[in-house]
Design a protein around this motif. Structure first.
Motif, PDB file in Angstrom:
ATOM      1  N   TRP A 116       0.859  -1.181   0.000  1.00 41.60           N
ATOM      2  CA  TRP A 116       0.000   0.000   0.000  1.00 41.60           C
ATOM      3  C   TRP A 116       0.898   1.234   0.000  1.00 41.60           C
ATOM      4  CZ3 TRP A 116       1.049   3.009   4.195  1.00 41.60           C
ATOM      5  CH2 TRP A 116       1.538   2.365   5.350  1.00 41.60           C
ATOM      6  N   GLY A 117       0.317   2.359  -0.436  1.00 40.61           N
ATOM      7  CA  GLY A 117       1.098   3.578  -0.495  1.00 40.61           C
ATOM      8  C   GLY A 117       0.223   4.779  -0.797  1.00 40.61           C
ATOM      9  N   LEU A 118       0.869   5.898  -1.173  1.00 43.64           N
ATOM     10  CA  LEU A 118       0.171   7.150  -1.492  1.00 43.64           C
ATOM     11  C   LEU A 118      -0.797   7.546  -0.385  1.00 43.64           C
ATOM     12  CD1 LEU A 118      -0.512   6.517  -5.290  1.00 43.64           C
ATOM     13  CD2 LEU A 118       1.330   7.884  -4.293  1.00 43.64           C
ATOM     14  N   MET A 119      -0.432   7.218   0.836  1.00 45.56           N
ATOM     15  CA  MET A 119      -1.307   7.450   1.985  1.00 45.56           C
ATOM     16  C   MET A 119      -1.217   8.887   2.477  1.00 45.56           C
ATOM     17  SD  MET A 119      -3.274   6.368   4.552  1.00 45.56           S
ATOM     18  CE  MET A 119      -3.139   4.707   5.199  1.00 45.56           C
ATOM     19  N   LEU A 147       3.305  -4.701   2.819  1.00 43.21           N
ATOM     20  CA  LEU A 147       4.436  -3.805   2.953  1.00 43.21           C
ATOM     21  C   LEU A 147       3.990  -2.396   2.613  1.00 43.21           C
ATOM     22  CD1 LEU A 147       7.446  -5.587   1.184  1.00 43.21           C
ATOM     23  CD2 LEU A 147       7.156  -5.243   3.628  1.00 43.21           C
ATOM     24  N   GLY A 148       4.501  -1.417   3.318  1.00 43.96           N
ATOM     25  CA  GLY A 148       4.154  -0.058   2.974  1.00 43.96           C
ATOM     26  C   GLY A 148       4.899   0.948   3.838  1.00 43.96           C
ATOM     27  N   LEU A 160       8.468   5.584   4.282  1.00 46.19           N
ATOM     28  CA  LEU A 160       7.906   6.749   4.959  1.00 46.19           C
ATOM     29  C   LEU A 160       9.039   7.580   5.530  1.00 46.19           C
ATOM     30  CD1 LEU A 160       5.279   8.115   6.279  1.00 46.19           C
ATOM     31  CD2 LEU A 160       6.020   6.892   8.350  1.00 46.19           C
ATOM     32  N   LEU A 161       9.030   8.871   5.278  1.00 49.28           N
ATOM     33  CA  LEU A 161      10.027   9.761   5.854  1.00 49.28           C
ATOM     34  C   LEU A 161       9.899   9.758   7.377  1.00 49.28           C
ATOM     35  CD1 LEU A 161      12.240  11.928   5.277  1.00 49.28           C
ATOM     36  CD2 LEU A 161      10.403  13.624   5.410  1.00 49.28           C
ATOM     37  N   ILE A 162      10.987   9.400   8.072  1.00 49.99           N
ATOM     38  CA  ILE A 162      10.976   9.413   9.540  1.00 49.99           C
ATOM     39  C   ILE A 162      12.067  10.308  10.115  1.00 49.99           C
ATOM     40  CG2 ILE A 162       9.928   7.118   9.698  1.00 49.99           C
ATOM     41  CD1 ILE A 162      12.754   6.092  10.561  1.00 49.99           C
ATOM     42  N   GLN A 163      12.934  10.818   9.254  1.00 50.39           N
ATOM     43  CA  GLN A 163      13.980  11.739   9.696  1.00 50.39           C
ATOM     44  C   GLN A 163      14.329  12.666   8.537  1.00 50.39           C
ATOM     45  OE1 GLN A 163      17.537   9.971  11.529  1.00 50.39           O
ATOM     46  NE2 GLN A 163      18.802  11.486  10.479  1.00 50.39           N
ATOM     47  N   LYS A 394      18.328  12.213   5.439  1.00 58.50           N
ATOM     48  CA  LYS A 394      16.942  11.743   5.489  1.00 58.50           C
ATOM     49  C   LYS A 394      16.918  10.232   5.654  1.00 58.50           C
ATOM     50  CE  LYS A 394      14.713  15.392   2.698  1.00 58.50           C
ATOM     51  NZ  LYS A 394      13.716  15.887   3.675  1.00 58.50           N
ATOM     52  N   VAL A 395      15.920   9.758   6.383  1.00 56.93           N
ATOM     53  CA  VAL A 395      15.721   8.323   6.559  1.00 56.93           C
ATOM     54  C   VAL A 395      14.274   8.002   6.210  1.00 56.93           C
ATOM     55  CG1 VAL A 395      15.761   6.364   8.151  1.00 56.93           C
ATOM     56  CG2 VAL A 395      17.450   8.217   8.407  1.00 56.93           C
ATOM     57  N   TYR A 396      14.097   7.007   5.352  1.00 55.56           N
ATOM     58  CA  TYR A 396      12.778   6.515   4.969  1.00 55.56           C
ATOM     59  C   TYR A 396      12.637   5.083   5.479  1.00 55.56           C
ATOM     60  CZ  TYR A 396      12.698  10.536   1.801  1.00 55.56           C
ATOM     61  OH  TYR A 396      12.727  11.806   1.278  1.00 55.56           O
ATOM     62  N   GLN A 397      11.467   4.757   5.987  1.00 53.57           N
ATOM     63  CA  GLN A 397      11.252   3.448   6.598  1.00 53.57           C
ATOM     64  C   GLN A 397      10.108   2.711   5.924  1.00 53.57           C
ATOM     65  OE1 GLN A 397      12.595   2.555  10.632  1.00 53.57           O
ATOM     66  NE2 GLN A 397      10.461   2.829  11.175  1.00 53.57           N
ATOM     67  N   VAL A 398      10.351   1.426   5.632  1.00 54.29           N
ATOM     68  CA  VAL A 398       9.302   0.554   5.094  1.00 54.29           C
ATOM     69  C   VAL A 398       8.838  -0.354   6.228  1.00 54.29           C
ATOM     70  CG1 VAL A 398       8.724  -1.205   3.379  1.00 54.29           C
ATOM     71  CG2 VAL A 398      10.357   0.607   2.801  1.00 54.29           C
TER      72      VAL A 398
END
Length: 403
Positions: A116-119, A147-148, A160-163, A394-398
């Motif tokens: 899923w995405g584009l949330m 997964l998303g 998802l951007l987390i940092q 930047k940190v992105y998390q799945v």
């Protein structure tokens, strides 16, 4: 029993109880007008966020329109809108990539894994309702793990951007509201992979040890670092793709690019492809590595607020003729598998980075570069980034969850 945000828990799965969902209804996107509404929502949700870059609406529509996105040649998706009192308050996509289903299960995807995405959502209860509806769709399609966020291909905007909320993303990277992380984790999702981007000041030369490695490579008659020839775009793209599919084949989340996707990517990226910003490394006359660098298109489109009309197209065309940017982005690098973990791989990488660094500063006026994303377990690329004094910006998390 009744779970979080008015959801009825049945056999471990979350099904939407519409009567208890605080007046929020979730419906499928079916029409062109629905797709436009889907694209428009972030413009309202992020209008006061100075670090959100409004995408070109035509590009955003193309991403979710099967006839305009080659990814749909091996994937299917369902988009959903959340509405309350006649207003759209959220959106999500649920999708299944048939190629991802064939990948090894220990590398992220595999049988039974949907995404899923584009949330986007105004509130947590809306977020949870949308997530439940996406999961229900995936479960009905036979998926047993989700997964998303992945929006929508792993080659587009995964994670998802987390940092790194305090500065804008570069071209083809995502942005998100800080609260989304807590909402996803409260819904039962656990982190599975982090994707890192690195910030690099390119106005300064690299450390002496790196310079010595570059100089040594320049004296090696076996090595040639060449620019691509944009007039032979398809031929050069085929060389890069062959290296990419070999170099990345063991990486987490890898799904090979298909001809329809390559065609679409070519159309999208060709305007910001410049010969001196893309390099191919040859060893004994054979292409063995590549590095792609793009001027940060986000700097040019940020003032356009998503539209090329009435004069945005002219401004963008003028910029594309001779872009002057602060930032360059390195979205892709690769070295053939047989050379990975060797000293030669690092040498080729340093040489390509240095040659592009010089061109970026001298010709395009750039002062910084963003390298990535890089998988958190890709020690080879992380070591190269650290050697040239990059810092994670930047940190992105799945995330994942069993359905």
């Amino acid at each position: 029993m009744i779970g979080h945000a008015g959801y009825r828990m049945r056999n471990g799965a979350r099904d939407v109880d519409m009567a208890a969902a605080t007046g929020v209804t979730i419906r499928e996107v079916k029409t062109r007008r629905d797709r436009k509404t889907f694209v428009d929502l972030p413009f309202r949700l992020y209008r006061d966020d100075p670090n959100w870059i409004p995408p070109l609406k035509s590009e955003a529509l193309g991403l979710i329109t099967p006839e305009k996105n080659g990814w749909f040649s091996h994937a299917k998706a369902q988009l959903f809108l959340a509405e309350q009192d006649g207003h759209v308050v959220g959106r999500i996509s649920a999708h299944i990539d048939t190629l991802a289903l064939t990948m090894p299960a220990d590398r992220g995807f595999g049988p039974g894994v949907g995404q899923w995405g584009l949330m986007e959502a105004e509130r947590e209860d809306v977020f949870t309702a949308l997530l439940a509806r996406a999961e229900a769709w995936l479960r009905a399609e036979g998926m047993n793990r989700a997964l998303g966020p992945i929006s929508m291909s792993v080659w587009e905007e995964p994670g998802l951007l987390i940092q790194g909320y305090d500065h804008p993303p570069t071209v083809m990277m995502g942005h998100a509201k800080p609260e989304y992380r807590g909402w996803i984790e409260a819904a039962g999702y656990a982190p599975v992979k982090q994707l890192l981007t690195y910030d690099l000041d390119i106005t300064n030369e690299f450390p002496p040890i790196v310079q010595r490695i570059i100089t040594s490579g320049e004296k090696n008659p076996r090595i040639r670092i060449r620019e691509v020839d944009k007039s032979k775009f398809e031929e050069e793209a085929a060389i890069i793709l062959a290296i990419l599919n070999d170099a990345w084949s063991d990486n987490w989340g890898f799904v090979p690019l298909t001809p329809p996707e390559i065609k679409d990517v070519g159309v999208k990226l060709k305007p910001i492809v410049f010969n001196d910003l893309i390099r191919i490394a040859e060893l004994d006359g054979r292409p063995v590595a590549f590095m792609i660098t793009l001027p940060d298109l986000n700097e040019a489109i940020a003032p356009l607020n998503g539209s090329l009309l009435p004069f945005g197209w002219a401004k963008l065309l003028l910029w594309l003729r001779k872009p002057r940017v602060r930032t360059m982005r390195v979205p892709l690098m690769g070295v053939v598998k047989e050379l990975q973990a060797s000293r030669m791989a690092s040498q080729l990488a340093f040489m390509m980075i240095e040659y592009i660094r010089r061109a970026s500063v001298a010709k395009y006026g750039a002062s910084r570069s963003e390298i990535g994303w890089i998988l958190d377990d890709n020690q080879g690329m992380r070591s190269i980034a650290q050697a040239i004094r990059c810092e994670v910006n930047k940190v992105y998390q799945v995330y994942e969850r069993t359905l």
